[in-house]
Design an enzyme around this catalytic site. Structure first.
Site, PDB file in Angstrom:
ATOM      1  N   GLU A 135      26.616 -14.063  41.337  1.00 39.87           N
ATOM      2  CA  GLU A 135      25.438 -14.281  40.509  1.00 39.87           C
ATOM      3  C   GLU A 135      25.837 -14.883  39.165  1.00 39.87           C
ATOM      4  OE1 GLU A 135      21.315 -12.082  39.058  1.00 39.87           O
ATOM      5  OE2 GLU A 135      23.121 -10.933  39.192  1.00 39.87           O
ATOM      6  N   GLU A 304      21.764  -0.690  39.961  1.00 37.59           N
ATOM      7  CA  GLU A 304      22.134  -1.587  41.060  1.00 37.59           C
ATOM      8  C   GLU A 304      21.421  -1.198  42.353  1.00 37.59           C
ATOM      9  OE1 GLU A 304      23.361  -4.090  39.904  1.00 37.59           O
ATOM     10  OE2 GLU A 304      24.251  -3.328  38.052  1.00 37.59           O
TER      11      GLU A 304
HETATM   12  N1  BES Z   1      22.793  -8.570  38.088  1.00 32.20           N
HETATM   13  C1  BES Z   1      23.551  -7.942  37.074  1.00 32.20           C
HETATM   14  C2  BES Z   1      24.975  -8.392  37.003  1.00 32.20           C
HETATM   15  C3  BES Z   1      25.169  -9.716  36.321  1.00 32.20           C
HETATM   16  C4  BES Z   1      25.114  -9.798  34.952  1.00 32.20           C
HETATM   17  C5  BES Z   1      25.424 -10.850  37.026  1.00 32.20           C
HETATM   18  C6  BES Z   1      25.289 -11.006  34.318  1.00 32.20           C
HETATM   19  C7  BES Z   1      25.589 -12.066  36.414  1.00 32.20           C
HETATM   20  C8  BES Z   1      25.530 -12.151  35.040  1.00 32.20           C
HETATM   21  C9  BES Z   1      23.562  -6.422  37.282  1.00 32.20           C
HETATM   22  O1  BES Z   1      22.512  -5.912  38.010  1.00 32.20           O
HETATM   23  C10 BES Z   1      23.477  -5.798  35.914  1.00 32.20           C
HETATM   24  O2  BES Z   1      22.464  -5.907  35.298  1.00 32.20           O
HETATM   25  N2  BES Z   1      24.547  -5.182  35.460  1.00 32.20           N
HETATM   26  C11 BES Z   1      24.611  -4.588  34.146  1.00 32.20           C
HETATM   27  C12 BES Z   1      24.762  -3.110  34.242  1.00 32.20           C
HETATM   28  C13 BES Z   1      23.475  -2.364  34.114  1.00 32.20           C
HETATM   29  C14 BES Z   1      23.688  -0.875  34.165  1.00 32.20           C
HETATM   30  C15 BES Z   1      22.675  -2.733  32.898  1.00 32.20           C
HETATM   31  C16 BES Z   1      25.833  -5.139  33.451  1.00 32.20           C
HETATM   32  O3  BES Z   1      26.682  -5.722  34.132  1.00 32.20           O
HETATM   33  O4  BES Z   1      25.930  -4.993  32.252  1.00 32.20           O
HETATM   34 ZN    ZN Z   2      20.734  -5.790  36.987  1.00 34.50          ZN
END
Ligand code: BES
Ligand code: ZN
Length: 853
Positions: A135, A304
């Site tokens: 992603e 997630e």
């Molecule tokens: N979809 C995101 C991961 C992501 C972030 C992919 C930026 C590509 C670019 C994932 O679901 C997410 O939001 N992760 C957060 C953690 C969450 C607990 C807020 C993160 O990685 O900070």
């Molecule tokens: Zn997310």
């Protein structure tokens, strides 16, 4: 921000679409070069001689297209800038076609695409595992594909891996065939899904597993870490059960894998059925982890897992609705953790963690509406920000209140049902909520779209200025911009459900969608607006009303959440220079010294903010005095040691109070920390909830001997949570030479690239270290660019660090330094604009308090 140059070339168009992929990857742990062999069934609308796919850093070794029984070799043309490749044939093809492509790529160490991660094995030797991060737009770095979320297709994955390793993908394993030193692992076909959610993992993992009804749960980590996987396993089972019930839709796949990866750019990633995490965001234990760490792990897993439905089962049509994914997962994670662990009071933490973040990020001139057009991967990357996550989460919170929780939930259920294995836009969600609302409240149903659209399309949020005249509140809303509070009238007022209580009576609500409104009161009692703090607006009261509210806070007649709102609004008015810092401090000192959670957490941070911005002024003494008193009263109330059955919010507050007292030179706190640190160094366990405070105090009051002791502990520590706490402590040294050593340590081999932002970031909020951060960042910029200017968001953080500065000279230097830099990533440019605005606000704040000429 974004979309200055509409680059239509960056999209694939809709003439060709994939139906299914069959891909075999052959991995190689000596060369880290992988070979791929894929067959894509596609459907072509209009006859064409050229098919465009996404591809990045891949070498295509050959491609053929087969249509109506006839195969043609393709001419391959790379478009490196567009991260795409065109396959051309002589005779036009249309209808059902098969594309066969052979390709090769490299398992890089840059934490995107199909990459490698490194760790030390039990024998002390360096080992590797392979994993993916796709992603938003890096599936194309692992295989040529139609890398846009609306191109859903089924995937048949086969991985050829060394025989002693495990292979993981979205679906369970279908068959394993031995092949000499390798084995060939074939997975079951996935349901229709988007390319960015595909997962490939190869390594020698430890794992813990458990079945729950038809579902199998596995948590994977590098060898030796199994004991730290069990907590996550039990959390995951509980949250999946919660979501199945809340959404009324079963988890769509046969298994849930959670995988801890030693090198990971973000916090976690929702690959469907194979979720990846940074180690610190998943590994922990019931007995050994601090309560704050457990909560962070729970929130990350719950976030997630929410995506498994919202994002994975139903996916946004295009990235302009990214906020739908992220705000929903943010909102839902607090919901589910609160339902499963009610004692943690995550419903209250939502205010100081999510809503407070939305409040501050969206108070900048440089903010943007939630809905934005994005076209290129770079633009898409820019919107993984507080507006998509926290402001979006706050809008959902309002929408739930506005439509009622029952209707909201029913709308979600219908939305997920209607668009399963497919894509949707925000309008589909509004429609589903509207339809659910029709039965009970047709009037409200008809307003849902307008309500939601305004919150998504308008920039910023309002402040309601309230003036009491007799029994009338004269209310006026204007956009709230922290650096310019006197602000302008909004051309378009926000729709606000104005909830209030009169003198502690039951709350009432009126809808305010005009710029000005008179509110007739029934009594002469105290009125607090934004009752429950469910809506995204601030309030500025006339001073009599404010004093009345203060007295009510002091008398315990206003709860912690409402007190939090009053305090946060008042602090922000001071921060923007609309009132004097002294006025804010007096209000805290007079009324809020015993305020409940979350108000007390807010006060703790805000007093520290004042301390750091006014460090070199004669206001410092007064602030420190207030902080000392606040900290001492907290410890008097809570004691130094954890008590059985205490509120977890008190456990966390104790740590913060000890930290503040240790910094402010309180003798008891210093000797407490010293004693605990000696226990820790001699190998005795100390309460994980106070460790951060102990290490902080140790470093704050220490020098190079303490630096050596800490780095010794850090380098030999293997528990990710403890390692993170120790790393943060390096940000609390106070002498120039040790600060510089700490900065150098952050860039050394002993600190993983994924963690190297931690020390500089903590140092930038350390009032004794801030002055060294700009020069250090400039001197390291070239190296930082080389290390981070890849697919990740990490470079941004080094720019964010400037936000704490408050000198005009720092502002000018920052501006000049970057004005000469070409080719900055969009997210870095955005951070730069925000850092400049924050420095500007800090300068204004000091001027408003007559500190600088
Ligand atoms: N979809 C995101 C991961 C992501 C972030 C992919 C930026 C590509 C670019 C994932 O679901 C997410 O939001 N992760 C957060 C953690 C969450 C607990 C807020 C993160 O990685 O900070
Ligand atoms: Zn997310």
């Amino acid at each position: 921000m974004v979309a200055k140059s509409r680059d239509s070339n960056s999209r694939l168009g809709d003439n060709a679409a994939p139906i299914s992929y069959k891909i075999k990857f052959v991995t190689d742990f000596e060369t880290f070069k992988f070979l791929g062999d894929e067959e894509i069934q596609i459907s072509i609308k209009k006859g064409t001689k050229s098919i465009k796919l996404n591809s990045n850093n891949l070498k295509l070794l050959g491609a053929t297209v087969t249509s109506k029984g006839k195969s043609q070799e393709c001419k391959i043309t790379y478009d490196e800038k567009g991260k795409a490749v065109s396959l051309a044939v002589k005779t036009p093809v249309s209808g059902a076609c098969a594309l066969s492509i052979k390709f090769s790529g490299i398992n890089n160490d840059d934490m995107y695409g199909f990459y490698r991660s490194e760790y030390k094995g039990k024998d002390g030797k360096t080992k590797y595992l392979l994993t993916t991060q796709f992603e938003p737009a890096d599936a194309r770095a692992a295989f040529p594909c139609f890398d846009e979320p609306a191109f859903k297709a089924k995937f048949d994955i086969t991985l050829v891996v060394p025989k002693e390793m495990q292979a993981i993908s979205n679906m369970p394993i279908k068959s394993v065939k031995a092949m000499g030193r390798n084995k060939e692992v074939e997975f079951y076909t996935t349901p229709k899904m988007s390319s960015y959610l595909l997962y490939l993992g190869v390594g020698q993992f430890d794992k813990v597993s458990s079945a729950s009804g038809r579902l199998k749960f596995n948590v994977y980590a590098t060898p030796g870490k199994a004991p730290l996987c069990r907590m996550a396993l039990s959390y995951a089972k509980k949250f999946v059960a919660f979501y199945e019930k809340y959404f009324g839709i079963n988890y769509p796949l046969p298994k849930v894998d959670l995988i801890a990866i030693p090198d990971f750019a973000a916090g976690a990633m929702e690959n469907w059925g194979a979720i990846t995490f940074r180690e610190v965001a998943i590994l922990g234990s019931e007995k050994g982890s601090a309560i704050s760490a457990k909560q962070q792990i729970a929130i990350t897993i719950a976030h997630e897992l929410a995506h498994q439905w919202f994002g994975d089962l139903v996916t946004m049509e295009w990235w302009n609705d990214l906020w739908l994914n992220e705000s929903f997962a943010t909102f839902m994670s607090y919901r589910s953790v609160n339902a499963v662990f009610p004692k943690w009071k995550m419903d209250k933490q939502y205010f100081d963690e999510v809503i407070a973040t939305a409040f501050s990020a969206d108070a900048l001139k440089t903010t943007h509406p939630i809905s934005v057009d994005v076209h290129t991967p770079e633009e898409i990357n820019e919107i993984f920000d507080e507006i998509s996550y926290e402001k979006g989460g706050t809008v959902l919170h309002m929408l739930e209140d506005y439509s009622t929780p029952k209707v909201f939930r029913e709308g979600l259920h219908n939305y997920l049902r209607q668009h399963s294995y497919s894509n949707a836009t925000k309008y589909d969600l509004w429609g589903a909520i509207r339809d659910a609302a029709k039965k009970s409240s047709p009037q409200r149903a008809s307003q849902i779209k307008a309500f939601a659209d305004k919150w998504l399309d308008y920039t910023g949020y309002p402040i309601v200025i309230s003036q009491r005249i007799g029994s009338t509140l004269k209310l006026r809303q204007v956009r709230f911009v922290v650096s310019n509070i006197s602000g302008s009238n909004p051309s378009k007022p926000w729709p606000i459900m104005l909830k209030y209580t009169e003198g502690g009576s039951d709350p009432e609500a009126v809808f305010m969608d005009k710029s000005e409104m008179d509110l007739k009161l029934r009594t002469s009692g105290m009125v607090k607006l934004n009752y429950g703090q469910d809506y995204l607006y601030r309030v500025k009261y006339d001073s009599d009303t404010l004093q009345g509210i203060g007295s009510a806070i002091k008398a315990g007649k206003i709860n912690g959440v409402d007190a939090w709102g009053v305090e946060d609004d008042l602090f922000t008015l001071a921060r923007g220079g609309a009132i004097k810092a002294n006025e804010y401090m007096k209000f805290i000192g007079d009324y809020c010294m015993d305020a409940d959670y979350p108000a007390n957490i807010g006060i703790n941070w805000h007093l520290f903010w004042l301390e750091s911005k006014l460090y070199d002024t004669d206001m410092l003494g007064g602030i420190k005095q207030l902080e000392l008193e606040f900290g001492r009263r907290t410890i008097e109330r809570l004691g130094w040691a954890k008590r059985a059955n205490e509120e977890n919010t008190d456990t966390m507050l104790r740590g913060l109070a000890i930290e503040a007292l240790g910094r402010l030179g309180d003798g008891k706190a210093i000797s407490f920390a010293k004693e605990k640190m000696e226990q820790r160094i001699s190998g005795n366990e100390i309460d994980p909830n106070i460790r951060s405070a102990v290490y902080y105090t140790y470093a704050w009051n220490g020098g190079s001997a303490e630096f050596r002791a800490l780095s010794g502990l850090y380098l030999k520590e293997s528990n990710p949570e403890e390692k993170r706490r120790l790393l943060q402590a390096f940000g609390s040294f106070t002498s120039e030479s040790v600060i510089k050593e700490a900065l150098a340590f952050s860039m050394s081999k002993g600190v993983r690239l994924q963690d190297s932002f931690v020390i500089p970031t903590v140092l930038s909020s350390n009032p004794k270290a801030l002055e060294y951060i700009p020069a250090w960042t400039y001197s390291q910029w070239k190296t930082l660019m080389e290390r981070y200017d890849i697919g990740t968001h990490m470079l941004q953080r080094f720019v964010d660090n400037f936000s704490s500065c408050y000198k005009i000279s720092d502002y000018n230097k920052l501006k000049a330094f970057f004005s000469k830099k070409q080719n900055l990533r969009g997210d870095v440019k955005k951070s730069l604009a925000q850092a400049l605005e924050k420095i500007e606000t800090n300068i204004k704040f000091r001027k408003a308090n007559s500190l600088d000429a």
